[in-house]
Design an enzyme around this catalytic site. Structure first.
Site, short mmCIF file in Angstrom:
data_model
loop_
_atom_site.label_atom_id
_atom_site.label_comp_id
_atom_site.label_asym_id
_atom_site.label_seq_id
_atom_site.Cartn_x
_atom_site.Cartn_y
_atom_site.Cartn_z
N ASN A 151 -113.74 67.32 63.97
CA ASN A 151 -114.52 67.27 65.21
C ASN A 151 -114.80 68.65 65.82
OD1 ASN A 151 -111.81 67.50 65.87
ND2 ASN A 151 -111.91 66.13 67.63
N LYS A 174 -106.66 74.00 54.57
CA LYS A 174 -107.12 72.71 54.07
C LYS A 174 -107.95 72.05 55.16
CE LYS A 174 -106.74 68.68 53.96
NZ LYS A 174 -107.78 67.63 54.26
N GLY A 227 -104.66 66.60 64.24
CA GLY A 227 -105.16 65.33 63.74
C GLY A 227 -104.51 64.18 64.46
N SER A 228 -104.39 63.06 63.78
CA SER A 228 -103.90 61.85 64.43
C SER A 228 -102.40 61.93 64.71
CB SER A 228 -104.18 60.64 63.55
OG SER A 228 -103.35 60.65 62.40
N VAL A 231 -100.30 60.62 61.61
CA VAL A 231 -100.09 61.58 60.53
C VAL A 231 -99.20 62.73 61.01
CG1 VAL A 231 -101.21 63.23 58.99
CG2 VAL A 231 -102.24 60.99 59.37
N GLY A 232 -99.40 63.17 62.25
CA GLY A 232 -98.59 64.26 62.78
C GLY A 232 -97.12 63.94 62.80
N GLU A 249 -100.86 69.38 66.89
CA GLU A 249 -101.78 69.03 67.98
C GLU A 249 -102.32 67.64 67.65
OE1 GLU A 249 -105.81 70.64 70.24
OE2 GLU A 249 -105.40 71.24 68.18
N CYS A 283 -109.13 64.95 70.99
CA CYS A 283 -107.80 64.61 71.50
C CYS A 283 -107.69 64.80 73.01
CB CYS A 283 -106.74 65.43 70.78
SG CYS A 283 -106.98 67.20 70.90
#
Length: 305
Positions: A151, A174, A227-228, A231-232, A249, A283
Site C-alpha cells: 500500500n 523482499k 504487514g498484517s 503474520v507479524g 509495524e 494500518c
C-alpha cells in the site's frame, strides 16, 4: 512484455528455479506491467550471503560517506518523482496525488537519514575507577531483512532501507508481490546512487516462498516487517526463538477524538482523510470516532452529509 530480475551480489539474476509471476494493472487486467522472479529459499540464501560478505567492508565506510549515497538517492527520487508516481498508480491503484505523496515520503526520508550520518554519536561517561575510561560507540547490527507491503510501495521500503544503510548495515529487500516494479525502481536508484554490490539485495516473491526463508535464515540479524497482525505475530515468535532482533509495524484499531471546542470543519476534514485516505487500506486508517456529547449531533450531521 518486460521481464524483471532479482538483484543479488551486484547482479540482476533470475530465480534459480526459473519460475516467474505476473504483475498486472489492477484497474486494467490486460495491462501487463511485467514478469518477476518467484524466489525460493535458494535465492534468499544467495542474497543473504551476498549481504553478509558486503557487510565486512560497508560497515567500515565512514557514516557521513554512507549518508552521501543515501542523499544522492533522494536527489534521484526527486528528479523521477512524477514518473515513479505514475508507475505506482498503474501498478497498485493509488490515486496519482497520493502516489506523489508516497514518493515524497521517500525523498524526505532520504534527506533525513542522510543527515544522520553525521550524528551517529557515541557516549562518554565518567568511570568509577581511576584506571578506566568508559566510552560507548554505535555499531551496525549486520544483515537486515526488510519485508514491505503493497500500500506504500516507495515510502515504507525507504523508511526501512535508508536508516539501515546509513547506520552501516546491509539489506535483503523482499517487497510485496503486488508491487515489484516500484521496488525494482528503488533498487535501480540505489545502484545509480553508488551503493556497492551486495549492500542492497532484492528478492522478489511471495511470503511463503521468499519471506519465510528470509525470516528463518540464520545469517539475518534483524527482520523489519510491515504487514498484517497475524503474520507479524508469527514473525515475532520465530525471531524470539532464535534471539533475532525484530521490528514490526502491524494493523491498528485507531480512534479520532473530536472535543467540544474543536474547529468542526477542520475536524471533519481530518476524519474523512483519516478514514478514507488511501481508500482506508492502511494500518493507520481511522476505524473509530469519539465525539464530545456537546457537539455530537451537529458533527454527525456534518459527517453524514
Amino acid at each position: 512484455m518486460n521481464r524483471y530480475q532479482n538483484y543479488i551480489a551486484g547482479k540482476w539474476v533470475d530465480a534459480r528455479s526459473g519460475k516467474t509471476f505476473e504483475d498486472r494493472n489492477p484497474a486494467r487486467w490486460t495491462d501487463m506491467i511485467g514478469t518477476f522472479p518467484e524466489s525460493s529459499g535458494d535465492d534468499v540464501d544467495g542474497a543473504v550471503r551476498a549481504a553478509k560478505d558486503a557487510f565486512e567492508s560497508w560497515r567500515l565506510v565512514p557514516a557521513p560517506k554512507r549518508g552521501e549515497i543515501v542523499r544522492k538517492a533522494g536527489d534521484l527520487l526527486t528528479a523521477r518523482k512524477e514518473e515513479i508516481a505514475r508507475e505506482m498508480t498503474r501498478e497498485m491503484g493509488k490515486v496519482l496525488e497520493e502516489a506523489r505523496g508516497d514518493v515524497q515520503e521517500g525523498i524526505d526520508t532520504a534527506y533525513y537519514a542522510a543527515s544522520e550520518g553525521r550524528r551517529l554519536f557515541g557516549v562518554v561517561v565518567p568511570s568509577e575507577l581511576s584506571s578506566k575510561f568508559n566510552m560507548a560507540v554505535r555499531m551496525p547490527v549486520g544483515v537486515c531483512g526488510l519485508i514491505t507491503p503493497w500500500n506504500f510501495p516507495m515510502a515504507i521500503p525507504t523508511w526501512k532501507m535508508f536508516p539501515a544503510l546509513v547506520a552501516g548495515n546491509t539489506v535483503v529487500f523482499k517487497p510485496a508481490e503486488d508491487t515489484p516494479k516500484t521496488a525494482a525502481t528503488l533498487v535501480e536508484i540505489m545502484i545509480e546512487a553508488g551503493v556497492p554490490p551486495g549492500v542492497v539485495n532484492l528478492a522478489h516473491g511471495n511470503g511463503s516462498g521468499a519471506g519465510a526463508p528470509l525470516v528463518d535464515h540464520p545469517g539475518v540479524d534483524l527482520i523489519c516487517f510491515t504487514g498484517s497482525t497475524e503474520v507479524g505475530r508469527k514473525i515475532a515468535e520465530l525471531c524470539g526463538r532464535t534471539g533475532k532482533r525484530v521490528a514490526l509495524e502491524m494493523g491498528g484499531k485507531n480512534a479520532q477524538i473530536v472535543m467540544d471546542d474543536a474547529d468542526l470543519g477542520l475536524a471533519l476534514e481530518g476524519v474523512l482523510w483519516g478514514a478514507f485516505g488511501t481508500a482506508g487500506q492502511r494500518c493507520t486508517a481511522t476505524s473509530r470516532l469519539i465525539v464530545h456529547e456537546a457537539v455530537y449531533d451537529r458533527f454527525l450531521e456534518m459527517l453524514l452529509e
